[in-house]
Design a protein around this motif. Sequence first.
Motif, PDB file in Angstrom:
ATOM      1  N   GLU A  36       0.913  -1.250  -0.004  1.00 11.78           N
ATOM      2  CA  GLU A  36       0.030   0.152   0.121  1.00 11.78           C
ATOM      3  C   GLU A  36       0.845   1.168   0.039  1.00 11.78           C
ATOM      4  O   GLU A  36       0.705   2.068  -0.571  1.00 11.78           O
ATOM      5  CB  GLU A  36      -0.998   0.064   1.290  1.00 11.78           C
ATOM      6  CG  GLU A  36      -2.075  -0.981   1.160  1.00 11.78           C
ATOM      7  CD  GLU A  36      -2.850  -0.671  -0.216  1.00 11.78           C
ATOM      8  OE1 GLU A  36      -3.374   0.236  -0.523  1.00 11.78           O
ATOM      9  OE2 GLU A  36      -3.222  -1.959  -0.864  1.00 11.78           O
TER      10      GLU A  36
ATOM     11  N   LYS B 231       2.280   1.699  -3.632  1.00 11.37           N
ATOM     12  CA  LYS B 231       1.023   2.202  -4.580  1.00 11.37           C
ATOM     13  C   LYS B 231       0.832   3.351  -4.272  1.00 11.37           C
ATOM     14  O   LYS B 231       0.715   4.320  -5.146  1.00 11.37           O
ATOM     15  CB  LYS B 231       0.055   1.387  -3.970  1.00 11.37           C
ATOM     16  CG  LYS B 231       0.108  -0.123  -4.604  1.00 11.37           C
ATOM     17  CD  LYS B 231      -1.497  -0.613  -4.195  1.00 11.37           C
ATOM     18  CE  LYS B 231      -1.449  -2.337  -4.545  1.00 11.37           C
ATOM     19  NZ  LYS B 231      -2.470  -3.051  -4.062  1.00 11.37           N
ATOM     20  N   THR B 232       0.835   4.164  -2.899  1.00 11.71           N
ATOM     21  CA  THR B 232       0.810   5.152  -2.675  1.00 11.71           C
ATOM     22  C   THR B 232       1.885   6.276  -3.297  1.00 11.71           C
ATOM     23  O   THR B 232       1.656   7.265  -3.904  1.00 11.71           O
ATOM     24  CB  THR B 232       0.682   5.750  -1.167  1.00 11.71           C
ATOM     25  OG1 THR B 232      -0.550   4.660  -0.682  1.00 11.71           O
ATOM     26  CG2 THR B 232       0.180   7.089  -1.123  1.00 11.71           C
TER      27      THR B 232
END
Length: 107
Positions: free
Chosen positions: A14, A17-18
């Motif tokens: 995550e 991805k951010t």
Amino acid sequence: MSITPVSLAAHSKERVKTWVKSQRKLTTLPGQISTEIYRLQAASRRSGIQCSAHVLRHTAGVWMAEADIPMQKISQYLGHTSTRVTESVYARYSPSFMKDAAEALDW
């Protein structure tokens, strides 16, 4: 030169991805990206794990291919000018790529 995707724990995906998404924003302030790259380089040096913005970007592309995201979408997301570039780098990670060709040989 071959680039090896970074192996990260699931919770780290995550964060990656951010970060990758932040690289695509057109509204970033001057110097903001270079600050993030500097922080990434510093963390890489401290941890002893060789990592760069390019490696994280490539890792994101591999994860998308492994999730069977169409090459055209990966190409657009990564900003490639042609899907040929994307296919030549990421297609081998896609579980469905060449599946039909292999099935044709099933006797």
